[in-house]
Design an enzyme around this catalytic site. Structure first.
Site: not given
Ligand code: NAP
Ligand code: G4F
Length: 326
Positions: A124, A148, A126
């Site tokens: 990520s 995280y 992050e």
């Molecule tokens: P998400 O919607 O939160 O999905 C997370 C998945 O992980 C869900 O299917 C959840 O299952 C499963 N999970 C959680 N804990 C588990 C465990 N102990 N054992 C098995 N499965 C488990 O996340 P996403 O946005 O699709 O992201 C996918 C991956 O990419 C994650 O690793 C995230 O950290 C990473 N990532 C995401 C972003 C982004 O912007 N979306 C960016 C960079 C990296 P349940 O349905 O049972 O909860």
């Molecule tokens: O949407 P966010 O919660 O995403 P964040 O923290 O960037 O993390 C997501 O992206 C990562 C990749 O860089 C993934 F690895 C991670 O698993 C996840 O998918 O927040 C985005 C921004 C932050 O700066 C937060 O402070 O939005 C700002 N924000 C402002 N108001 C808020 C809010 N975020 C959330 N969730 N809720 C608010 O009300």
């Protein structure tokens, strides 16, 4: 023979899109699901009959070894994680266990019983946290700002370590934020589009929100799952940044989303301390030129197009069912 892919996190946003993508390519798709008292397969219900669902948990080594041994996958996508940044301050040990050590458990299972499988780790942006250079690229040093982010740095380096120690085809995709109509409601883009739709339909009157100044490089999730697959089709295992190269503030997100329904966010948004973070990632913007050059990968959907799709989908869902929270 069809290739076999094992996807952890298949019930999540990315897992559901990746499963669709792999099915369309002719893969046999095995999705790992954990036992919960309420089954929540909304994101995969439309393809559930085409998937092989296997029980397992990233906290349970035996379940992973069994899955690898039974399936003997060609490709493994480790998408499972505790992925919500604020929760990682409330549950730092759990987040480290699932999001960090979970990657080791997966790699150890693979190394032990299916070393031929190609492995993708969901790293990520992050990890860049308090950014050391802009834009961020594969060589930018990490400085995570949340439990995280720290857990993801561990997951990243253990993937590199297993690649170098055991000559595994293990890669790490450093993906910047990617969103969609299937994004969880707690993440800021979906929180905003969902509230915009609710306010437009008279179902809500305000949106409580945190830091408006934070900047993110937001792309469209279906584009990003293609990049995951491309990484595993290369001759050499290497790590890649996946990003759009364009960054926006949360305030701009409000502008764009409320404009979709001809409303002004200033009349509805209320800043709320509860959504501020103990340590913030102020700015993320990625340089995906390596992915462009070696994978031929490019984003296809702009930020504005994506937010428009998300608002439209939320309006549609809420019109059908005002209690809809998917
Ligand atoms: P998400 O919607 O939160 O999905 C997370 C998945 O992980 C869900 O299917 C959840 O299952 C499963 N999970 C959680 N804990 C588990 C465990 N102990 N054992 C098995 N499965 C488990 O996340 P996403 O946005 O699709 O992201 C996918 C991956 O990419 C994650 O690793 C995230 O950290 C990473 N990532 C995401 C972003 C982004 O912007 N979306 C960016 C960079 C990296 P349940 O349905 O049972 O909860
Ligand atoms: O949407 P966010 O919660 O995403 P964040 O923290 O960037 O993390 C997501 O992206 C990562 C990749 O860089 C993934 F690895 C991670 O698993 C996840 O998918 O927040 C985005 C921004 C932050 O700066 C937060 O402070 O939005 C700002 N924000 C402002 N108001 C808020 C809010 N975020 C959330 N969730 N809720 C608010 O009300």
């Amino acid at each position: 023979m069809a290739k076999k892919a094992l996807v952890t996190g298949i019930t999540g946003q990315d897992g559901s899109y990746l499963a669709e993508f792999l099915l369309a390519k002719g893969y046999d798709v095995y999705g790992m699901v954990r036992r919960t008292s309420t089954v929540r397969y909304e994101r995969i219900r439309h393809i559930q009959d085409k998937l092989h669902l296997v029980q397992g948990d990233l906290l349970d080594q035996t379940s992973l070894v069994r899955a690898f041994s039974d399936i003997q996958p060609d490709e493994v996508y480790n998408l499972a994680a505790q992925s919500f940044v604020p929760t990682s301050w409330n549950q730092p040990v759990f987040t480290g266990d699932v999001t960090g050590l979970g990657a080791t458990r997966m790699l150890e299972a693979l190394h032990t019983v299916a070393p031929q499988a190609r492995f993708y780790q969901a790293s990520s942006s992050e990890m860049f946290g308090k950014v050391q250079e802009t834009p961020q690229r594969e060589t930018t040093p990490f400085y995570p700002r949340s439990p995280y982010g720290v857990a993801k740095v561990y997951g990243h380096w253990i993937t590199v370590n297993y690649r170098e120690s055991y000559n595994l085809f293990a890669v790490s995709g450093i993906l910047f934020n990617h969103e969609s109509e299937r994004r969880g409601l707690e993440f800021v883009t979906r929180k905003v589009t969902y509230h915009v739709a609710k306010i437009k339909l008279g179902l809500a009157h305000e949106l409580r929100i945190g830091n408006l100044e934070a900047k993110r490089d937001w792309g469209y999730a279906p584009d990003y799952v293609e990049a995951m697959w491309l990484m595993l089709q290369q001759a050499q295992p290497e790590d890649y940044v996946i990003a759009t190269g364009v960054t926006h503030t949360v305030q701009h997100l409000l502008d764009v989303a409320f404009q979709c329904v001809s409303l002004d966010w200033r009349n509805y948004a209320v800043q709320d301390e509860r959504f501020m973070r103990p340590a913030e990632v102020d700015l993320l913007v990625g340089d995906a030129s390596k992915a462009s050059a070696l994978l031929g990968w490019e984003p296809t959907v702009t930020f504005e197009q994506m937010i428009e799709k998300m608002v439209a989908a939320d309006l549609e869902r809420l019109k059908k069912d005002p209690d809809n929270v998917i």
